[in-house]
Design a protein around this motif. Sequence first.
Motif, PDB file in Angstrom:
ATOM      1  N   GLU A  29      -1.172  10.365   6.048  1.00 34.32           N
ATOM      2  CA  GLU A  29      -2.620  10.575   5.997  1.00 34.32           C
ATOM      3  C   GLU A  29      -3.224   9.928   4.757  1.00 34.32           C
ATOM      4  O   GLU A  29      -4.343   9.399   4.802  1.00 34.32           O
ATOM      5  N   THR A  30      -2.501   9.962   3.649  1.00 29.69           N
ATOM      6  CA  THR A  30      -3.009   9.323   2.427  1.00 29.69           C
ATOM      7  C   THR A  30      -3.027   7.800   2.583  1.00 29.69           C
ATOM      8  O   THR A  30      -3.990   7.133   2.178  1.00 29.69           O
ATOM      9  N   VAL A  31      -1.976   7.246   3.165  1.00 31.02           N
ATOM     10  CA  VAL A  31      -1.945   5.801   3.427  1.00 31.02           C
ATOM     11  C   VAL A  31      -3.104   5.406   4.334  1.00 31.02           C
ATOM     12  O   VAL A  31      -3.776   4.394   4.108  1.00 31.02           O
ATOM     13  N   ALA A  32      -3.360   6.201   5.372  1.00 30.13           N
ATOM     14  CA  ALA A  32      -4.472   5.909   6.281  1.00 30.13           C
ATOM     15  C   ALA A  32      -5.800   5.933   5.534  1.00 30.13           C
ATOM     16  O   ALA A  32      -6.660   5.066   5.740  1.00 30.13           O
ATOM     17  N   ILE A  65       0.839  -1.205   0.000  1.00 31.55           N
ATOM     18  CA  ILE A  65       0.000   0.000   0.000  1.00 31.55           C
ATOM     19  C   ILE A  65       0.872   1.252   0.000  1.00 31.55           C
ATOM     20  O   ILE A  65       0.639   2.200  -0.764  1.00 31.55           O
ATOM     21  N   LYS A  66       1.891   1.258   0.853  1.00 31.18           N
ATOM     22  CA  LYS A  66       2.772   2.428   0.932  1.00 31.18           C
ATOM     23  C   LYS A  66       3.509   2.647  -0.391  1.00 31.18           C
ATOM     24  O   LYS A  66       3.696   3.791  -0.832  1.00 31.18           O
ATOM     25  N   ARG A  67       3.918   1.553  -1.020  1.00 27.82           N
ATOM     26  CA  ARG A  67       4.638   1.672  -2.293  1.00 27.82           C
ATOM     27  C   ARG A  67       3.715   2.243  -3.375  1.00 27.82           C
ATOM     28  O   ARG A  67       4.130   3.081  -4.188  1.00 27.82           O
ATOM     29  N   ILE A  68       2.457   1.794  -3.376  1.00 30.48           N
ATOM     30  CA  ILE A  68       1.488   2.296  -4.365  1.00 30.48           C
ATOM     31  C   ILE A  68       1.253   3.788  -4.180  1.00 30.48           C
ATOM     32  O   ILE A  68       1.255   4.567  -5.143  1.00 30.48           O
TER      33      ILE A  68
END
Length: 637
Positions: free
Chosen positions: A212-215, A190-193
């Motif tokens: 915040e975007t990852v969350a 997810i973080k890589r995307i």
Amino acid sequence: MGDIHMESLMTLFMLLHEGKIVDIAAMIESVGASERKVRALLGELRTMGERNGFEIRTIPKAGYLLKATDDALLESFIARNGQMHVDASNRTMRLHNMMLYLINIEEDYSSIDELAELLDVTRPTVVADLKLIVDILEKYELTYVSKPYYGIRIEGIEYNKRNLLADIFTEGIGNFSSMRYFTVDEEEQIKRIVFNGFYENQLYFNEAIFNETVAHVEVFIMRIFNADVHIRVDVNRMQIDAPSLNAANYIMTELMAKFGLPLSPKEEMLLALNIFVMTNSYQLPVEIQEKYVAHVKSALNAIDGEYHTNYSMNASLVNRLTYHVYALLIRISYKYEFKNPNYDRIGLKHIFANLLTIDFIKHLPLLKLEDLSRDELSLLSLHFAATMNDDKYRFQMNVKHVLLATGLIECNPDFLGSRVRMIFPNATLTTRFMKQVDGLDLDAFDLILLTTQHGYIERKTKTLVYELSPIPTDVELQRLQREVIYHNIRRHHGQINRLQEVLLPELFFIETDASLSYQDIVLKYAGIMESKGYAREGFRESVAQRESIGSTLYVSGVGGAHAMDSFTVENSVAVVRVANGRQSKDDGKLIFIFNIMREYFSVYQEVAELYTSILISPKILEISSYDELIIYINEVI
């Protein structure tokens, strides 16, 4: 939930490490778990003790006692694990788990017994936690529903539920991910995307924007898989720039491929809007920069007039505030808000910075206080806090010539000098015995340190003269550092009050009415200060206005109330010790009500130091008299 389990172990260890015999009932209450769980934890601790220098002995008909078997191993164990704030973290993570579960059961109900079994805690612990959850839910316009014979659940619109879940993800930093809704590999994917989505579209982002975007993305995935619930928020595509739209499209397309998620245009638009608001709020267009700088400088000029500061000439502060205000206005226009989980600590350590921020906004036509949350207010105040710290640092750097005068032959000047250079690194030390001081130009020094009392030296110079022990402790050095700061303030503003001088015996109160809320108590005693003539008429109403913006009650039950404007007749601080409080999170235990002229901001700096000491050792919360209060303050300030 490995972290929760470890923190339960450490809660039990720290309880036993107090050196007293502890029975099972006390352990159950401290850990907040069932007897079966506590006994299992005891077994694990015994095993850990074999290789970490301690043993847990059973005391028949009494309880359990921890004994050291190897002091070095035990100290090493405590150093590795003893700094964990186990009680607070345990409860926070438990509340996060509980809200996560109740939101994701969607239309179903859950019983208290079911939650107790799920979290492996006692029924009373669940009941106590649910009372806290009610207050949290209100902030997100969500409702805690309890229905006889059915159970409990959380109700509200999906958008509000996601805001709560996103905050749990970001506030939990590490804690929430340890619940392992996602595997480590899934989190990395997810973080890589998200990273590639920003990078490929050349979008500015920092750690806060990225997290915040990852969350946001993780909450979206969780809601789709757990409850198959989609967002119902319409977003105007024309408001969003192309890079943000492209980044959101990339992220959603990759999530579909890797996690098998269904395509959702509304979800994609909401993600694009969040990306647009966060990434663009840090870019100030050239054509409006001059206007914003002028507004910020004008507000700082007003601050300078009230507080005798020189902030409008600080180019760094002007620049930082200009960009922050622009970003803040964008967030307000989109009803987007940054969260600050460290609000309480910032409020306690930088109470004067909060006061400056409120006055700054009052003089800034671009912003209105009612538009700002407590979190946003505290984030803005960090700029003033940083500037104040810079001023302190500059005072320390300006100490370049220090005279060390000693009358003790056994004093080690080299050692003492090394200790002094820890706080004044630019200082050149001149060392003399007292009998060698005569004939020196004392005014040529920035600081004179004595290891023995000699009042005649103070009478011969305007330089700060300070008595220091031959082997100074860290506390002594901190006091020396403060004295240098206050000496510089006095040089610019004349005589200033110290905190002890504005804490008056007749303004120390014990409040025994347990029915009064924090705000009730604040307004009651603000009115008394007004009626006694310490503050002008309108002080109480101004304090009430400040509380309407956001409560001045911080962690540990410490409050710091103050008015929006200056109504001071005589510099004074009322102190209210609350006895027999209800002990909920909204109860104040020790409340300060400030009535200080604006230019005496050094008092607030001392209060901040007092608050910091409370975070470390809350002994002051148990004081019962004015004399005890002054003794405590003299010890820490």
